[in-house]
Design a protein around this motif. Structure first.
Motif, PDB file in Angstrom:
ATOM      1  N   ALA A 270       0.831  -1.205   0.000  1.00  0.00           N
ATOM      2  CA  ALA A 270       0.000   0.000   0.000  1.00  0.00           C
ATOM      3  C   ALA A 270       0.866   1.257   0.000  1.00  0.00           C
ATOM      4  O   ALA A 270       0.565   2.239  -0.695  1.00  0.00           O
ATOM      5  CB  ALA A 270      -0.921  -0.010   1.219  1.00  0.00           C
ATOM      6  N   LEU A 271       1.949   1.229   0.759  1.00  0.00           N
ATOM      7  CA  LEU A 271       2.829   2.400   0.829  1.00  0.00           C
ATOM      8  C   LEU A 271       3.528   2.646  -0.509  1.00  0.00           C
ATOM      9  O   LEU A 271       3.628   3.789  -0.973  1.00  0.00           O
ATOM     10  CB  LEU A 271       3.865   2.205   1.937  1.00  0.00           C
ATOM     11  N   GLU A 272       3.995   1.583  -1.151  1.00  0.00           N
ATOM     12  CA  GLU A 272       4.676   1.738  -2.443  1.00  0.00           C
ATOM     13  C   GLU A 272       3.740   2.327  -3.488  1.00  0.00           C
ATOM     14  O   GLU A 272       4.137   3.208  -4.271  1.00  0.00           O
ATOM     15  CB  GLU A 272       5.188   0.386  -2.909  1.00  0.00           C
ATOM     16  N   ARG A 273       2.507   1.855  -3.517  1.00  0.00           N
ATOM     17  CA  ARG A 273       1.549   2.383  -4.488  1.00  0.00           C
ATOM     18  C   ARG A 273       1.225   3.852  -4.181  1.00  0.00           C
ATOM     19  O   ARG A 273       1.026   4.652  -5.104  1.00  0.00           O
ATOM     20  CB  ARG A 273       0.280   1.536  -4.484  1.00  0.00           C
ATOM     21  N   THR A 274       1.183   4.199  -2.915  1.00  0.00           N
ATOM     22  CA  THR A 274       0.892   5.584  -2.544  1.00  0.00           C
ATOM     23  C   THR A 274       2.045   6.501  -2.925  1.00  0.00           C
ATOM     24  O   THR A 274       1.839   7.609  -3.454  1.00  0.00           O
ATOM     25  CB  THR A 274       0.615   5.671  -1.037  1.00  0.00           C
ATOM     26  N   LEU A 301       4.838   6.730   7.913  1.00  0.00           N
ATOM     27  CA  LEU A 301       4.348   5.417   7.483  1.00  0.00           C
ATOM     28  C   LEU A 301       5.514   4.472   7.215  1.00  0.00           C
ATOM     29  O   LEU A 301       5.454   3.278   7.555  1.00  0.00           O
ATOM     30  CB  LEU A 301       3.486   5.564   6.223  1.00  0.00           C
ATOM     31  N   TYR A 302       6.573   4.991   6.612  1.00  0.00           N
ATOM     32  CA  TYR A 302       7.745   4.159   6.326  1.00  0.00           C
ATOM     33  C   TYR A 302       8.355   3.613   7.618  1.00  0.00           C
ATOM     34  O   TYR A 302       8.725   2.434   7.702  1.00  0.00           O
ATOM     35  CB  TYR A 302       8.781   4.973   5.556  1.00  0.00           C
ATOM     36  N   VAL A 303       8.442   4.472   8.630  1.00  0.00           N
ATOM     37  CA  VAL A 303       8.992   4.030   9.915  1.00  0.00           C
ATOM     38  C   VAL A 303       8.115   2.930  10.518  1.00  0.00           C
ATOM     39  O   VAL A 303       8.622   1.939  11.062  1.00  0.00           O
ATOM     40  CB  VAL A 303       9.128   5.222  10.884  1.00  0.00           C
ATOM     41  N   VAL A 305       6.188   0.774   8.947  1.00  0.00           N
ATOM     42  CA  VAL A 305       6.349  -0.460   8.173  1.00  0.00           C
ATOM     43  C   VAL A 305       7.668  -1.144   8.513  1.00  0.00           C
ATOM     44  O   VAL A 305       7.715  -2.366   8.725  1.00  0.00           O
ATOM     45  CB  VAL A 305       6.253  -0.170   6.659  1.00  0.00           C
ATOM     46  N   GLU A 306       8.742  -0.363   8.583  1.00  0.00           N
ATOM     47  CA  GLU A 306      10.044  -0.959   8.858  1.00  0.00           C
ATOM     48  C   GLU A 306      10.124  -1.510  10.279  1.00  0.00           C
ATOM     49  O   GLU A 306      10.747  -2.556  10.516  1.00  0.00           O
ATOM     50  CB  GLU A 306      11.151   0.070   8.628  1.00  0.00           C
ATOM     51  N   ALA A 307       9.498  -0.837  11.219  1.00  0.00           N
ATOM     52  CA  ALA A 307       9.480  -1.347  12.599  1.00  0.00           C
ATOM     53  C   ALA A 307       8.696  -2.660  12.670  1.00  0.00           C
ATOM     54  O   ALA A 307       9.117  -3.612  13.343  1.00  0.00           O
ATOM     55  CB  ALA A 307       8.878  -0.305  13.539  1.00  0.00           C
ATOM     56  N   ALA A 308       7.564  -2.697  11.988  1.00  0.00           N
ATOM     57  CA  ALA A 308       6.767  -3.924  11.970  1.00  0.00           C
ATOM     58  C   ALA A 308       7.508  -5.048  11.254  1.00  0.00           C
ATOM     59  O   ALA A 308       7.435  -6.214  11.654  1.00  0.00           O
ATOM     60  CB  ALA A 308       5.424  -3.660  11.292  1.00  0.00           C
ATOM     61  N   ARG A 309       8.253  -4.700  10.201  1.00  0.00           N
ATOM     62  CA  ARG A 309       9.030  -5.719   9.480  1.00  0.00           C
ATOM     63  C   ARG A 309      10.108  -6.314  10.390  1.00  0.00           C
ATOM     64  O   ARG A 309      10.317  -7.533  10.409  1.00  0.00           O
ATOM     65  CB  ARG A 309       9.646  -5.111   8.223  1.00  0.00           C
TER      66      ARG A 309
END
Length: 400
Positions: A270-274, A301-303, A305-309
Motif C-alpha cells: 500500500a505504501l509503495e503504491r501511494t 508510514l515508512y517508519v 512499516v520498517e518497525a513492523a518488518r
C-alpha cells in the motif's frame, strides 16, 4: 542471531515477487476472488509445482523443502504485498504444522506429501468462529468458551463403534472452508464434565458435511460456515492424552509470525503504491509528493512499516514473539491502508480503487486474528507484566 538473509532466502523472495508482479496484479486478484474456489487454481498450481510454496516448511521426508518459518514468512510477505488470494495460509501455516505435530506416522505419510505438492488443501475449523482464541493468540485456549463447552454448543464427537468418529455441530468463519479438500475440526469428546478438545480429519466428500461460503469483508480471505450432521471423521493422532490445546497454541505462535510478515507485505504494498501516486499527481503545478506535509506523513508510514518488518523477522526466528509482532504488523497495515486512501485524494475514496483492497485486508485480518489490543493484552498477561494469569485471562493488579 544472524539478521542477514541467505542467498536462498533472497532468491525465494525475488522469484515469488517476479511471478506475482506478472500474474498477481489488482485485476487478477479481483478476478480470482470471484471464482468458485476463491482463488486462481492455475496460479496456485504454479506456486506449488514450480516454487514448492506449500511445502516450504514441510520436512524433506514428506516431499517438502525442509525450510524454516523464516522462509515461509518471507514468502508470505510477498503474497501479502500482492494481496494474493490463495489457500497458502490455511494449508501450509495452520493445517500442515498440526498434522506434523499431532498426526500418526501413517497420517503424516498420507497427507503431508499431498500438501507439499499442492494436490491437497486443508484448513482448521474451530467452533465459535474465533480463530484467534482457538490458536491461543487472544486468550488461553484451554478455557472452554471458544470451543462451546462440553455440555452443549460447539462441535461434539462420539465414537461410531467401528474405530471411527461422528461429529455434530457448526463452525463459522472457517478460512477457505468452502474449498479445502481436508478439514481439521476441533471438537469435544468425553462428555461433561470430563470433556476434552481433540482434532479430527474430515474429508471434503464426507457424508453429513455441508459447507457454505460466506460474504466476507475481504474477498481475498474466503470464509465459510461448516455444518456437521453426524459426519464421518478420523481422529488426528491418538487419544493418548496428547496436549491438543498446547499444539494449537504452539501453531498459533508460529502462525502469528508468518501472519505478521504477510501484514507487513500488505502495508509495504500500500505504501509503495501511494508513493508512486504522489510522485505523479500534480497540484498547483507540482507533484503533491514534493509538499513537506506529504513527505512527513509518508516518512511516518515508512517508519511504521520498517518497525513492523523488524518485529516480524524476529518473530520468525523466535516464535514466542509472534503475537506481539502480529499486533504491531496489523496496526501498521491498518494505519498505512487508511493513509493510502487519504493520500490518493478523491480517487482513493472510490470503492473500485485498489486502495480499498488494502483497507479491507487490514480490517478483516484484525477481525479474524486480533484485535490488536487483545493480542497485546494476552501477551502481556502471559509475560506476567500486570499480574497473575488464569484460564480466563490476566488478573490485573495481582503481583507475581
Amino acid at each position: 542471531m544472524d539478521a542477514a538473509f541467505t542467498a536462498e532466502q533472497d532468491e525465494i523472495r525475488r522469484t515469488l515477487r517476479d511471478l506475482l508482479t506478472k500474474h498477481g496484479g489488482p485485476g487478477e486478484v479481483r478476478a480470482a476472488v470471484r471464482t468458485a474456489e476463491g482463488h486462481d487454481p492455475a496460479l496456485w498450481h504454479r506456486l506449488a509445482q514450480e516454487l514448492g510454496l506449500p511445502g516450504l516448511a514441510i520436512a524433506e521426508e514428506y516431499g517438502g523443502a525442509g525450510c524454516t518459518a523464516t522462509e515461509l514468512a518471507l514468502a508470505c510477505e510477498e503474497t501479502g504485498r500482492a494481496l494474493l488470494p490463495a489457500p497458502l495460509l490455511a494449508t501450509a501455516v495452520l493445517a500442515a504444522p498440526l498434522i506434523a505435530a499431532l498426526g500418526t506416522p501413517e497420517q503424516r505419510a498420507e497427507l503431508l506429501p499431498r500438501i507439499a505438492d499442492g494436490t491437497l488443501t486443508a484448513t482448521l475449523a474451530a467452533p465459535g468462529g474465533s480463530m484467534a482464541a482457538a490458536l491461543g493468540l487472544t486468550a488461553d485456549n484451554r478455557a472452554a468458551a471458544w470451543a462451546g463447552g462440553g455440555r452443549a454448543g460447539g462441535i461434539q464427537a462420539r465414537p461410531d463403534g467401528g474405530g471411527g468418529w461422528r461429529l455434530y455441530g457448526e463452525a463459522d468463519r472457517v478460512l477457505d472452508g468452502h474449498s479445502a479438500g481436508l478439514l481439521l475440526v476441533a471438537a469435544h469428546t468425553g462428555g461433561y464434565p470430563r470433556s476434552r478438545t481433540l482434532l479430527f480429519l474430515v474429508s471434503a466428500e464426507a457424508e453429513g458435511l455441508a459447507r457454505t461460503r460466506l460474504t466476507s469483508m475481504d474477498e481475498t480471505r474466503p470464509l465459510a460456515r461448516i455444518e456437521l450432521r453426524d459426519a464421518a471423521a478420523r481422529l488426528l493422532g491418538a487419544d493418548d492424552g496428547t496436549d491438543v490445546c498446547g499444539a494449537l497454541a504452539d501453531t498459533g505462535s508460529r502462525a502469528a509470525a508468518v501472519l505478521a510478515a504477510e501484514a507487513v507485505g500488505a502495508a509495504a504494498g500500500a505504501l509503495e503504491r501511494t508513493v508512486a501516486y504522489v510522485k505523479e499527481r500534480e497540484q498547483f503545478g507540482r507533484a503533491i509528493g514534493s509538499f513537506q506535509a506529504v513527505k512527513h506523513r509518508l516518512a511516518d508510514l515508512y517508519v511504521r512499516v520498517e518497525a513492523a518488518r523488524s518485529a516480524a523477522y524476529y518473530a520468525a526466528w523466535d516464535a514466542a514473539a509472534g503475537p506481539l509482532a502480529l499486533a504491531q504488523a496489523l496496526e501498521a497495515a491498518r494505519i498505512v491502508a487508511g493513509e493510502a486512501v487519504q493520500l490518493h485524494g478523491g480517487i482513493g475514496f472510490t470503492w473500485e480503487h485498489e486502495a480499498h483492497l488494502y483497507v479491507k485486508r487490514a480490517a478483516a485480518d484484525e477481525l479474524l486474528f486480533g484485535p490488536v489490543h487483545r493480542l497485546r493484552d494476552h501477551a502481556a498477561g502471559r509475560a506476567g507484566l500486570f499480574g497473575a494469569v488464569t484460564a480466563d485471562g490476566p488478573v490485573h493488579g495481582v503481583a507475581v
